[in-house]
Design a protein around this motif. Sequence first.
Motif, mmCIF file in Angstrom:
data_model
loop_
_atom_site.group_PDB
_atom_site.id
_atom_site.type_symbol
_atom_site.label_atom_id
_atom_site.label_comp_id
_atom_site.label_asym_id
_atom_site.label_seq_id
_atom_site.Cartn_x
_atom_site.Cartn_y
_atom_site.Cartn_z
ATOM 1 N N THR A 1 22.434 -21.574 40.834
ATOM 2 C CA THR A 1 21.612 -21.131 39.722
ATOM 3 C C THR A 1 21.196 -19.684 39.942
ATOM 4 O O THR A 1 20.597 -19.357 40.971
ATOM 5 C CB THR A 1 20.349 -22.004 39.573
ATOM 6 N N THR B 1 15.230 -16.754 32.293
ATOM 7 C CA THR B 1 16.477 -17.368 31.840
ATOM 8 C C THR B 1 17.363 -17.608 33.052
ATOM 9 O O THR B 1 17.354 -16.824 34.005
ATOM 10 C CB THR B 1 17.217 -16.474 30.831
ATOM 11 N N SER B 2 18.108 -18.687 33.027
ATOM 12 C CA SER B 2 18.927 -19.045 34.185
ATOM 13 C C SER B 2 20.313 -19.475 33.746
ATOM 14 O O SER B 2 20.510 -20.005 32.655
ATOM 15 C CB SER B 2 18.257 -20.174 34.984
ATOM 16 N N THR B 3 21.276 -19.229 34.625
ATOM 17 C CA THR B 3 22.646 -19.697 34.456
ATOM 18 C C THR B 3 22.908 -20.739 35.533
ATOM 19 O O THR B 3 22.776 -20.446 36.726
ATOM 20 C CB THR B 3 23.644 -18.542 34.566
ATOM 21 N N ARG C 1 22.877 -22.803 30.297
ATOM 22 C CA ARG C 1 21.834 -21.782 30.361
ATOM 23 C C ARG C 1 20.472 -22.461 30.256
ATOM 24 O O ARG C 1 20.294 -23.393 29.467
ATOM 25 C CB ARG C 1 21.992 -20.788 29.221
ATOM 26 N N THR D 1 18.882 -16.696 38.230
ATOM 27 C CA THR D 1 17.784 -16.576 37.285
ATOM 28 C C THR D 1 17.373 -15.117 37.127
ATOM 29 O O THR D 1 17.268 -14.382 38.120
ATOM 30 C CB THR D 1 16.560 -17.391 37.748
ATOM 31 N N ARG E 1 20.310 -22.126 24.132
ATOM 32 C CA ARG E 1 20.874 -22.514 25.425
ATOM 33 C C ARG E 1 22.021 -23.506 25.252
ATOM 34 O O ARG E 1 21.797 -24.650 24.835
ATOM 35 C CB ARG E 1 19.786 -23.149 26.293
#
Length: 676
Positions: free
Chosen positions: A496, A471-473, A443, A498, A422
Amino acid sequence: MLTLAAAAVAGLEAVTVTATRIEQPSFDTPASVDVIGIDPAAAQAPGVNLSEALGRAPGIVVRNRQNYAQDLQVSSRGFGARAAFGVRGVRLMQDGIPFTMPDGQGQTGLFDLDAAARIEVLRGPFAALYGNSAGGVVSLFTEDPPAAPTLRIHGGAGSFGSWKTGVDFGVPFGDAPPGFTGKLSRFATDGWREHSRTRRDLFGAKLAWGEPEASRFTLTATALDQPDTQDPLGLTREQLDRDPGQAGAGALAFDTRKSVAHRQAGLEWAHRLGPRDTLKLRGYAGDRRVTQFLAFSGAAPTSSGGAVDLDRGFGGLGLRWTRAGRTAWGPFSFTLGIDYDRMDERRQGFVNDFGAAGELRRNERDSVWNVDQYAIAEWWFAERWRLSGGVRHSRVSFRVRDDFVTAVNPDDSGRRDYSATRPVVGLLFAASDTVNLYASAGRGFETPTFAELAYRPDGQPGLNFALDASTSTNLELGLKAQLAQDHRLNLALFRTGTRNDIVPDANVAGRATFRNAARTRRQGVELALESRFGGGFEAWLAWTWIDAEFRDYASLAGADLSGRALPGVPKHSLHAELAWRHAPTGFSTAIEAQWNGAVWVDDANTARADAYAVASWRLGYDLRYAGWRIVPYLRVDNLFGERHVGSVIVNAANGRYYEPAPGRSWFGGVKASLAF
């Protein structure tokens, strides 16, 4: 650029944070981080729940379930709102030692507010640098040993048979800062709801020695005993409307309750290798014993039982090296670190024979461990520009050995490994000495917890190893400003997205099952304002607007839920506080107001808990007499008796979503300190 010293001159006291693992002014950090300062000797609150302290931080919602068997519900920008018990999606730490296990689950009941000096709340992309915590980080830092021998005693009582008493003491070692502090307290309450009695004994200690500019050792210890805490369970809408103080169905028949015994110790060693290099080593170990009786028998041959017996051992090590220096353009710092954490537990399940443990239905050995490596760098590469960033690689491994295998209960042993790398980056621009602008991106990574892996959504035996990590941005834009001399403003816009978000599927008789939602989105605005006026007045405002929804998700039955709001997440929340202190007499008083928007309680958005607004009032004196500091206080919560739901159980079976909050309640006490 605005330095720590300059910020102090500007008016309000400069706030130092460790959000990026290096102490620095929060004003110069390209992240949403708020610091709540606490003076436990003068706080006009019993110091029982974290919800007493975090109202001034936007983006974070702490819901008091009025149920000490299940702990508080803590969410950050919507992460963690799914938790039916404990805290998930938000990492908890005290004095640098994790209160969150390697699988991502933690408990706020371990926090010692009687010892707290400050609490840091970090949200957004930079939370990923702390490991398995997509939503944020809550870090409590306890008081250092005092400069003179100090004794503090405190006690109080209030509504619902609640009372708390405690004693704290501190001893310095010579003239240097090192020394020892110890805290011991007992809290008990009959609870405002039927079947919600609890007793909590909490012990904390801190031993520090060495020189801060050379080598410094800090040893901390925490112990919690909470026997036979009753669990009143959730209510249906009909039960809520008829009598919100009643216990839920099955609570009395099965004597739902939970006992916890927790012991933990941690050691941190900070050593200066030279004028530019610092080495930090931390280690911790502990054990946790839990016995819990759920609201069903669990007698079926393939059941895991309705009574849980859990014996857990855990520990970890961390090593971090930091180099600080200067280039021709400006100062820089660089950090390399590695963390290893492990948890091993024996989990057994028994038939709940109406409040007594019966035949064995589950017997397994669980283990989870993580190995993380990270690098963090910060650099003022121009007079007004600062670049911050880092990368963290995590590997989290789950193992289950099933020791209860019969002809009708197959072997449920298995393993699942998760890993992710990340990156995080942030850019800060010092527009002036009093205004900083920043942007950050990163991330996030969040594994399921053992509790989320425990049961399969299809009802079949075995663990839910098909559950993927999410997982997320994360994107964020922010502004930090010192307005005039005595006003501080923080503003953040965030978004965000996800994938494989871990969401509750159902909660039946105390068993929560979970699934992955293909895509979810959270976006919103946070505003924090702190002001100091003349005449002894101070004010705080924290406002959050968040739009959280499923972007691509179908229920187990196949219904398309895309576009529905994520349950448990209020669209609006507001905390406002106005305090006044009359310095000559030591008298102070304050009014607090809290408004939370309505929340949906299920994925399909068919039912909700209504919006509510409550006010609280407190007053106290800070008196000095014959060397004693004596602080009597009184607080009244829900001043106008607003009837409302304090927290919700997302996707609870049979519509038992609601955990009601009490009406008007009070607590009063006295804190007395003596420095010898």
